[in-house]
Design an enzyme around this catalytic site. Sequence first.
Site, PDB file in Angstrom:
ATOM      1  CB  SER A  21      -4.115  -7.257  19.570  1.00 42.66           C
ATOM      2  OG  SER A  21      -4.060  -8.437  19.732  1.00 42.66           O
ATOM      3  CE  LYS A  22      -5.284  -8.251  26.749  1.00 43.28           C
ATOM      4  NZ  LYS A  22      -6.659  -7.595  26.193  1.00 43.28           N
ATOM      5  NE  ARG A  23      -6.576 -11.230  21.169  1.00 40.35           N
ATOM      6  CZ  ARG A  23      -7.127  -9.936  21.670  1.00 40.35           C
ATOM      7  NH1 ARG A  23      -7.327  -9.779  22.733  1.00 40.35           N
ATOM      8  NH2 ARG A  23      -7.742  -9.371  20.658  1.00 40.35           N
ATOM      9  CG  ASP A  24      -0.830  -9.859  17.185  1.00 42.30           C
ATOM     10  OD1 ASP A  24      -1.102 -10.850  16.765  1.00 42.30           O
ATOM     11  OD2 ASP A  24      -1.279  -8.936  17.159  1.00 42.30           O
TER      12      ASP A  24
END
Length: 454
Positions: free
Chosen positions: A227-230
Site C-alpha cells: 500500500s502507499k504507506r509501505d
Amino acid sequence: MSDVRVRFAPSPTGFFHIGSARTALFNWLYARHTGGRFILRIEDTDKQRNTEEALRVLLSGMRWLGLDWDEGPEAGGDYGPYFQSERQAVYDEYLERLRAAGRCYEKDGAIWFRLEGERYTEYDDFKKAEVEKVKAAPVIINDAVRGRVERSEEMDFVIVRKDGNPVFHFVNVVDDIAMGITHVIRGEDHLSNTSKHVELFRAFGVEPPLFAHIPLILKESGPGKMSKRDKGALVEDYETRGFLAAAVRNYISLLGWNPKDDREKLSIDEIVELFDFPGINKGNARFDERKLSALNSEYLRELDIGSFCFLARPRLAESGLVGEEVSEDYLQAVLTLCQPKARSLDSLEELCGYFFSDTFIFDEKASAKLAKKGDPKATIAELLPVLESLASFEAESMQAALEKHAEMKGEKPFAFFPALRMAVSGKGGGPDLMPLLAVLGRERVLARLQNYMA
Ligand code: GLU
C-alpha cells in the site's frame, strides 16, 4: 504501426504508487512492443481526491520513468477528452443507447443495468429481504495472463447513482469502447469486476477487448498487497532519493514479468523487444527494495564519469558540500574514486563528504577497532615526516615511501593504512587509500594528520 490500443486509466490521488507505475509500464511496453498506441485516460470522477496537484504528481512520475503517452492530457488525440470529468456527453449518449435497447431502468432514484436471463427471487440473509436474481449465462473471460476464468453475474447493478454520477464500471467500459481500446492490461484486483464489464460490452453490442490481469505486488514482508504507506511504495520518493529512472523502470518491469532467461538487468530496448503476455507471471510479485537498490547501483556504476558528475553535482550542492568553488576536475577526481561504491546518488554525501569538508565525523566503531591494534596517533606522528618530505604527492611515490618506511620498521606495508585512512577521512573503509590521498592533495592531507594528532 499496429491497431493495438492500450490505455492506462489512473484515478490520481496525489501519489504515484509502484503498483500504478507497473500497470502504466506494462501498458506502455505492450504498445511499444506491438507498435500500437498508448493512451492515458484520467479517471477523475472523485472530485475530492482527483485534484490538479494529484494530476501533476502522476504526469511528472510518468515522465520521469520515460512513459510517454501517444494520446491523453497535454498530448491530445482524436478520442478526447481524456478526462472522465469532461466526458458527460459521451456517457449520456451511451446511457441512451442502453435505454433504447431496454437494458437499463430506474429504481429508487438510481439507474440500473438489466442482466439478461430468467428472474427469480431469493431470501438474502445479509439484507434480510427477498432479492431479485437473474440466471444469466456465465461470462467466460479468456484472460491473457490468468487463462480461462468463468464467472456469472446474478444481479442487476447500478450504473448511475442517485446523485447522477455514473459508476466506475459504466464509464470505464464506455470509454474503452469509445476510445477503441483493444487490450485491457490492469491489476488483478479488477478481475472480479470483469464479468460486469463484459456484460456491459455485450449490451452495447461490442466484442470486449482482450483482458490481461497482472499479479498483485505484495509488500516486502508478510502477506498483503503493498500500500502507499509501505516503505518504498512511491515512485516520487525514488526520484527525490536520487535513484536513476532507468534502474527503477527496469526493476518495476520485473514485478510480475520475466524475460525467461534469468536476466535482471535489461535495457529498455531489450525489455520492449521481449515483453509480451506469456512472460507475465500468474503468481504474485514481491517487492524487494534491496534488489532495487542493487540494480540501481549497477546502473550508477555503469554511467560514464561525465554523466555521473552531472547527476551528482546538484545532489552534493543540495547538501551544502559542493559549491561553485569546487572545480569540475576535482569533482571528477573524487567521483572517479567513489562511483564504484555508490548505491544511490543519495549515498554520496556519506561516501565522499570528507573530500569537500574538513569537518567530518569519525566513525566510532572503526576508531575503537583501530585503538585495539595500537596507538594510531603514534603511527600518524611517525608517518607525518615521511609524507612531509615527499616531493611528489602522486599515489605511486607515496606508496613507495610508505613501503620503505614499513620495511625499516619491520612491518607489513599495509600496517599503517587504517590509521592513515582514519586520520584523513574518519572512516574504516572507502576507496583505495593512495589514490584517495593523491586526490585530497598534500595540503589537506598534512593538515588533517596534524589535526588528528592534536
Ligand atoms: N481507474 C481504475 C483504477 O485506477 C482503472 C481500472 C482499469 O484499468 O480498468 O484502478
